[in-house]
Design a protein around this motif. Structure first.
Motif, PDB file in Angstrom:
ATOM      1  N   ILE A 209      18.035 -15.101  -5.722  1.00  0.00           N
ATOM      2  CA  ILE A 209      16.863 -14.240  -5.533  1.00  0.00           C
ATOM      3  C   ILE A 209      15.958 -14.290  -6.764  1.00  0.00           C
ATOM      4  CG2 ILE A 209      16.107 -11.840  -5.250  1.00  0.00           C
ATOM      5  CD1 ILE A 209      18.706 -11.465  -3.512  1.00  0.00           C
TER       6      ILE A 209
ATOM      7  N   THR B  79      18.063 -22.690  -2.586  1.00  0.00           N
ATOM      8  CA  THR B  79      18.850 -22.143  -1.481  1.00  0.00           C
ATOM      9  C   THR B  79      20.039 -23.033  -1.125  1.00  0.00           C
ATOM     10  OG1 THR B  79      17.289 -23.070   0.143  1.00  0.00           O
ATOM     11  CG2 THR B  79      16.962 -20.766  -0.519  1.00  0.00           C
TER      12      THR B  79
ATOM     13  N   ASN C 238      23.469  -7.477  -0.984  1.00  0.00           N
ATOM     14  CA  ASN C 238      22.790  -8.586  -0.317  1.00  0.00           C
ATOM     15  C   ASN C 238      23.839  -9.345   0.486  1.00  0.00           C
ATOM     16  OD1 ASN C 238      20.247  -8.111  -1.615  1.00  0.00           O
ATOM     17  ND2 ASN C 238      21.119  -8.975  -3.450  1.00  0.00           N
TER      18      ASN C 238
ATOM     19  N   ILE D  55      15.623 -11.352   2.815  1.00  0.00           N
ATOM     20  CA  ILE D  55      16.923 -11.082   2.205  1.00  0.00           C
ATOM     21  C   ILE D  55      17.530  -9.912   2.969  1.00  0.00           C
ATOM     22  CG2 ILE D  55      18.169 -10.470   0.103  1.00  0.00           C
ATOM     23  CD1 ILE D  55      16.622 -13.129  -0.161  1.00  0.00           C
TER      24      ILE D  55
ATOM     25  N   PHE E 213      20.459 -14.215   4.073  1.00  0.00           N
ATOM     26  CA  PHE E 213      19.026 -14.469   3.976  1.00  0.00           C
ATOM     27  C   PHE E 213      18.599 -15.444   5.062  1.00  0.00           C
ATOM     28  CE2 PHE E 213      20.933 -17.872   1.545  1.00  0.00           C
ATOM     29  CZ  PHE E 213      20.150 -18.973   1.829  1.00  0.00           C
TER      30      PHE E 213
END
Length: 107
Positions: free
Chosen positions: A85, A41, A14, A6, A17
């Motif tokens: 996450i 994802t 963030n 990440i 990733f």
């Protein structure tokens, strides 16, 4: 093992990733960990595209998904990223870090 990095910026946001590898929990087509990581994802990427105006770059390959916002993400994107996450950490906790590793890296 699936390795997930990440990316965080200096503000602590963030901003992207990278996932790589395979869990090897079960044979191809029956690996529930790979399937779960892929679902989480890919749903994240689709949600960013459908529900926000944030722009991003993406790269895919065998066992690879690399995603990066082009600018500081907006509040909706931050929430979606936190949700992704959380889901990935849930998998990691359920399977005792044996098949999935998550690290945070400042970029």
């Amino acid at each position: 093992m699936i390795r997930i990095t990440i990316y965080k910026n200096s503000n602590g946001s963030n901003v992207g990733f990278k996932t790589s590898g395979h869990a090897e929990f079960a044979e191809y087509g029956k690996d529930i960990i790979c399937a779960a990581v892929s679902a989480i994802t890919i749903n994240f990427v689709n949600s960013i595209e459908a529900f926000t105006n944030d722009r991003f770059k993406i790269k895919t390959g065998d066992g690879l998904l690399k995603f990066r916002f082009q600018k500081e993400p907006g509040p909706e994107s931050k929430l979606l990223m936190d949700s992704m996450i959380l889901g990935l950490q849930g998998i990691q906790n359920d399977y005792k870090n044996e098949y999935i590793q998550i690290i945070f890296k400042e970029v």
